[in-house]
Design a protein around this motif. Structure first.
Motif, PDB file in Angstrom:
ATOM      1  N   ARG A 137       0.830  -1.197   0.000  1.00  0.00           N
ATOM      2  CA  ARG A 137       0.000   0.000   0.000  1.00  0.00           C
ATOM      3  C   ARG A 137       0.865   1.248   0.000  1.00  0.00           C
ATOM      4  O   ARG A 137       1.869   1.329   0.711  1.00  0.00           O
ATOM      5  CB  ARG A 137      -0.902   0.015   1.239  1.00  0.00           C
ATOM      6  CG  ARG A 137      -2.065  -0.941   1.183  1.00  0.00           C
ATOM      7  CD  ARG A 137      -2.824  -0.970   2.505  1.00  0.00           C
ATOM      8  NE  ARG A 137      -3.162   0.347   3.005  1.00  0.00           N
ATOM      9  CZ  ARG A 137      -3.751   0.579   4.186  1.00  0.00           C
ATOM     10  NH1 ARG A 137      -4.045  -0.452   4.974  1.00  0.00           N
ATOM     11  NH2 ARG A 137      -4.034   1.800   4.574  1.00  0.00           N
ATOM     12  N   TYR A 138       0.464   2.221  -0.821  1.00  0.00           N
ATOM     13  CA  TYR A 138       1.178   3.489  -0.897  1.00  0.00           C
ATOM     14  C   TYR A 138       0.161   4.618  -0.806  1.00  0.00           C
ATOM     15  O   TYR A 138      -0.940   4.520  -1.356  1.00  0.00           O
ATOM     16  CB  TYR A 138       1.979   3.590  -2.196  1.00  0.00           C
ATOM     17  CG  TYR A 138       2.979   2.464  -2.348  1.00  0.00           C
ATOM     18  CD1 TYR A 138       4.268   2.578  -1.850  1.00  0.00           C
ATOM     19  CD2 TYR A 138       2.611   1.267  -2.956  1.00  0.00           C
ATOM     20  CE1 TYR A 138       5.171   1.534  -1.952  1.00  0.00           C
ATOM     21  CE2 TYR A 138       3.498   0.215  -3.054  1.00  0.00           C
ATOM     22  CZ  TYR A 138       4.781   0.350  -2.558  1.00  0.00           C
ATOM     23  OH  TYR A 138       5.663  -0.694  -2.653  1.00  0.00           O
ATOM     24  N   LEU A 162       3.827  12.633  -4.590  1.00  0.00           N
ATOM     25  CA  LEU A 162       4.701  11.574  -4.100  1.00  0.00           C
ATOM     26  C   LEU A 162       3.922  10.601  -3.231  1.00  0.00           C
ATOM     27  O   LEU A 162       3.196  11.002  -2.312  1.00  0.00           O
ATOM     28  CB  LEU A 162       5.858  12.166  -3.296  1.00  0.00           C
ATOM     29  CG  LEU A 162       6.897  11.166  -2.782  1.00  0.00           C
ATOM     30  CD1 LEU A 162       7.666  10.555  -3.932  1.00  0.00           C
ATOM     31  CD2 LEU A 162       7.842  11.830  -1.790  1.00  0.00           C
ATOM     32  N   LYS A 163       4.096   9.316  -3.486  1.00  0.00           N
ATOM     33  CA  LYS A 163       3.480   8.279  -2.671  1.00  0.00           C
ATOM     34  C   LYS A 163       4.552   7.571  -1.844  1.00  0.00           C
ATOM     35  O   LYS A 163       5.644   7.294  -2.338  1.00  0.00           O
ATOM     36  CB  LYS A 163       2.746   7.264  -3.551  1.00  0.00           C
ATOM     37  CG  LYS A 163       1.526   7.840  -4.261  1.00  0.00           C
ATOM     38  CD  LYS A 163       0.807   6.765  -5.062  1.00  0.00           C
ATOM     39  CE  LYS A 163      -0.442   7.343  -5.737  1.00  0.00           C
ATOM     40  NZ  LYS A 163      -1.178   6.295  -6.492  1.00  0.00           N
ATOM     41  N   LEU A 164       4.209   7.285  -0.595  1.00  0.00           N
ATOM     42  CA  LEU A 164       5.125   6.584   0.304  1.00  0.00           C
ATOM     43  C   LEU A 164       4.489   5.285   0.774  1.00  0.00           C
ATOM     44  O   LEU A 164       3.263   5.178   0.841  1.00  0.00           O
ATOM     45  CB  LEU A 164       5.471   7.461   1.514  1.00  0.00           C
ATOM     46  CG  LEU A 164       6.247   8.749   1.218  1.00  0.00           C
ATOM     47  CD1 LEU A 164       6.510   9.513   2.501  1.00  0.00           C
ATOM     48  CD2 LEU A 164       7.549   8.461   0.487  1.00  0.00           C
ATOM     49  N   PRO A 165       5.300   4.296   1.113  1.00  0.00           N
ATOM     50  CA  PRO A 165       4.761   3.002   1.555  1.00  0.00           C
ATOM     51  C   PRO A 165       4.107   3.095   2.923  1.00  0.00           C
ATOM     52  O   PRO A 165       4.328   4.047   3.677  1.00  0.00           O
ATOM     53  CB  PRO A 165       5.999   2.104   1.585  1.00  0.00           C
ATOM     54  CG  PRO A 165       7.132   3.042   1.828  1.00  0.00           C
ATOM     55  CD  PRO A 165       6.778   4.305   1.106  1.00  0.00           C
ATOM     56  N   ALA A 217      17.991  17.972  -4.043  1.00  0.00           N
ATOM     57  CA  ALA A 217      16.859  17.300  -3.401  1.00  0.00           C
ATOM     58  C   ALA A 217      15.642  17.542  -4.272  1.00  0.00           C
ATOM     59  O   ALA A 217      15.572  18.534  -5.011  1.00  0.00           O
ATOM     60  CB  ALA A 217      16.628  17.822  -1.989  1.00  0.00           C
ATOM     61  N   LEU A 218      14.679  16.627  -4.181  1.00  0.00           N
ATOM     62  CA  LEU A 218      13.453  16.778  -4.966  1.00  0.00           C
ATOM     63  C   LEU A 218      12.337  17.425  -4.158  1.00  0.00           C
ATOM     64  O   LEU A 218      11.487  18.119  -4.724  1.00  0.00           O
ATOM     65  CB  LEU A 218      12.988  15.413  -5.481  1.00  0.00           C
ATOM     66  CG  LEU A 218      13.973  14.627  -6.350  1.00  0.00           C
ATOM     67  CD1 LEU A 218      13.330  13.347  -6.857  1.00  0.00           C
ATOM     68  CD2 LEU A 218      14.482  15.476  -7.506  1.00  0.00           C
ATOM     69  N   TYR A 219      12.319  17.167  -2.851  1.00  0.00           N
ATOM     70  CA  TYR A 219      11.258  17.681  -1.992  1.00  0.00           C
ATOM     71  C   TYR A 219      11.839  18.180  -0.674  1.00  0.00           C
ATOM     72  O   TYR A 219      12.908  17.743  -0.251  1.00  0.00           O
ATOM     73  CB  TYR A 219      10.223  16.585  -1.671  1.00  0.00           C
ATOM     74  CG  TYR A 219       9.515  16.005  -2.865  1.00  0.00           C
ATOM     75  CD1 TYR A 219       8.392  16.628  -3.420  1.00  0.00           C
ATOM     76  CD2 TYR A 219       9.947  14.805  -3.428  1.00  0.00           C
ATOM     77  CE1 TYR A 219       7.727  16.078  -4.506  1.00  0.00           C
ATOM     78  CE2 TYR A 219       9.290  14.241  -4.521  1.00  0.00           C
ATOM     79  CZ  TYR A 219       8.182  14.884  -5.051  1.00  0.00           C
ATOM     80  OH  TYR A 219       7.523  14.325  -6.138  1.00  0.00           O
ATOM     81  N   ILE A 232       0.088  18.950   4.228  1.00  0.00           N
ATOM     82  CA  ILE A 232       1.405  18.354   4.472  1.00  0.00           C
ATOM     83  C   ILE A 232       1.202  16.938   4.994  1.00  0.00           C
ATOM     84  O   ILE A 232       0.433  16.728   5.939  1.00  0.00           O
ATOM     85  CB  ILE A 232       2.198  19.174   5.503  1.00  0.00           C
ATOM     86  CG1 ILE A 232       2.428  20.603   4.997  1.00  0.00           C
ATOM     87  CG2 ILE A 232       3.537  18.504   5.824  1.00  0.00           C
ATOM     88  CD1 ILE A 232       3.013  21.528   6.055  1.00  0.00           C
ATOM     89  N   GLY A 233       1.869  15.970   4.421  1.00  0.00           N
ATOM     90  CA  GLY A 233       1.794  14.610   4.920  1.00  0.00           C
ATOM     91  C   GLY A 233       2.552  14.463   6.234  1.00  0.00           C
ATOM     92  O   GLY A 233       3.516  15.189   6.489  1.00  0.00           O
ATOM     93  N   THR A 234       2.116  13.541   7.067  1.00  0.00           N
ATOM     94  CA  THR A 234       2.799  13.279   8.334  1.00  0.00           C
ATOM     95  C   THR A 234       3.375  11.870   8.319  1.00  0.00           C
ATOM     96  O   THR A 234       2.669  10.906   8.030  1.00  0.00           O
ATOM     97  CB  THR A 234       1.830  13.431   9.521  1.00  0.00           C
ATOM     98  OG1 THR A 234       1.335  14.775   9.554  1.00  0.00           O
ATOM     99  CG2 THR A 234       2.532  13.123  10.831  1.00  0.00           C
ATOM    100  N   VAL A 235       4.670  11.771   8.625  1.00  0.00           N
ATOM    101  CA  VAL A 235       5.367  10.486   8.673  1.00  0.00           C
ATOM    102  C   VAL A 235       6.063  10.402  10.030  1.00  0.00           C
ATOM    103  O   VAL A 235       7.204  10.829  10.178  1.00  0.00           O
ATOM    104  CB  VAL A 235       6.382  10.357   7.521  1.00  0.00           C
ATOM    105  CG1 VAL A 235       7.104   9.018   7.590  1.00  0.00           C
ATOM    106  CG2 VAL A 235       5.691  10.506   6.169  1.00  0.00           C
TER     107      VAL A 235
END
Length: 333
Positions: free
Chosen positions: A15-16, A24-27, A163-165, A218-221
């Motif tokens: 899942r991403y 951008l997708k993250l796992p 860097a890209l992001y 903003i995504g949270t990781v």
């Protein structure tokens, strides 16, 4: 190292999720190299963990300039792997690193000045044998440096192709929103915030950081979703030898493992068992039930731990009733 071939079905059941408003997708889980990938660690085990993680669909590997020990050695080790067995897969990987903590003597080896950030990233790229990283984070807010200087530097780093992001870590809600406003005006908005967050440390939830990230797209990781191992079965019967809490230099200290904490962990473990999960899996399920969560940074000391946490993505999400039960456990005396 050179004989590695990635699993052909690594993406079939992975899942991403989109990282905030970006493309951008993250796992579901990302692998952090904070511990167990440094120069003093078993490099065979570290390599096995990296390659198995990728075979399981983990595409995001999270580092920082000071990861080790010694500082910088995790990046150096990762550089050997990404220039070796993972080299054919560079375009399938998201590599992130950070700068913001002390790396070398003098006034230019710490915090958030333009001088430090540019020099640190150049060193990180050299250690990792890369031309660019996918995400470059400022690791912590520097109140002695104007926020405009730090953010403009991050924006320029993206414009210069290193860097890209842009990402931010350990920022409070107000600073996160102000920083993102500056970055957005420069055309390089922050796409990801990396805070500390777990069932046993809900500070960012209580202080509005999660809500701020969501409102700004903003995504949270989060990092430390298992509270440095407290949300595992490891400490239910005391402090085992060679655990983080047994190390006086660790962020997790034995005095943090109070009877009150153990009581809560025991009840959480019982709930996990009722759901057919392990306690670490419950901790990951809880993280992903929160708003704006894209992924979470897991640590590992062996392959089986990665396999266990990756499997969480295929388990039933927590129900509203179960979330309420967890809140009752966590707020009990």
């Amino acid at each position: 190292m050179s004989n590695y071939q990635a699993s052909h079905n690594r993406y079939e059941q992975s899942r991403y999720s989109k990282c905030g408003n970006s493309g951008l997708k993250l796992p579901y889980v990302s692998l952090g190299l904070w511990h167990n990938f440094g120069g003093q660690d078993n490099q065979k085990t570290a390599l096995d963990m990296l390659l198995r993680a990728f075979d399981l669909g983990i595409t995001h590997f999270d580092l920082a300039n000071n990861y080790g020990p010694p500082a910088g050695s995790a990046e150096s080790f990762f550089g050997e792997v990404i220039s070796g067995p993972l080299k054919p897969y560079r375009d399938e990987l998201i590599v992130s690193t950070k700068a913001g903590y002390g790396m070398w003597p003098g006034p230019y080896g710490d915090w958030g000045s333009r001088k430090y950030l540019v020099a640190s990233l150049d060193q990180s790229l050299q250690r990792m044998q890369l031309d660019y990283v996918d995400i470059f984070y400022h690791h912590r807010r520097d109140t002695d440096t104007p926020l405009e200087e730090t953010m403009q530097t991050l924006s320029d780093i993206v414009r210069n192709g290193k860097a890209l992001y842009v990402g931010l870590s350990n920022y409070n809600a107000a600073d996160l929103l102000e920083a993102n406003s500056i970055l957005s005006k420069s055309g390089t908005p922050c796409i990801v915030n990396q805070p500390k967050f777990s069932m046993l440390d809900r500070t960012i939830e209580q202080q509005g950081v999660l809500d701020a990230a969501k409102s700004a797209g903003i995504g949270t990781v989060p990092f430390s979703p298992l509270a440095q191992g407290l949300l595992s079965n490891k400490y239910l019967n005391g402090i085992p030898k060679h655990s983080r809490a047994s190390n006086p230099d660790s962020f997790l200290q034995s005095e943090q493992i109070t009877q009150e904490v153990l009581n809560k962990v025991t009840l959480l473990n019982e709930l996990a068992q009722q759901r057919g999960q392990s306690l670490p899996q419950l901790a990951i399920s809880w993280i992903h039930a929160k708003p704006s969560i894209t992924s979470c940074i897991i640590g590992a000391s062996k392959v089986s731990q990665i396999e266990e946490l990756v499997a969480t993505q295929h388990q039933a999400p927590l129900t509203e009733q179960e979330m309420k039960m967890i809140d009752v456990i966590l707020t009990s005396d």
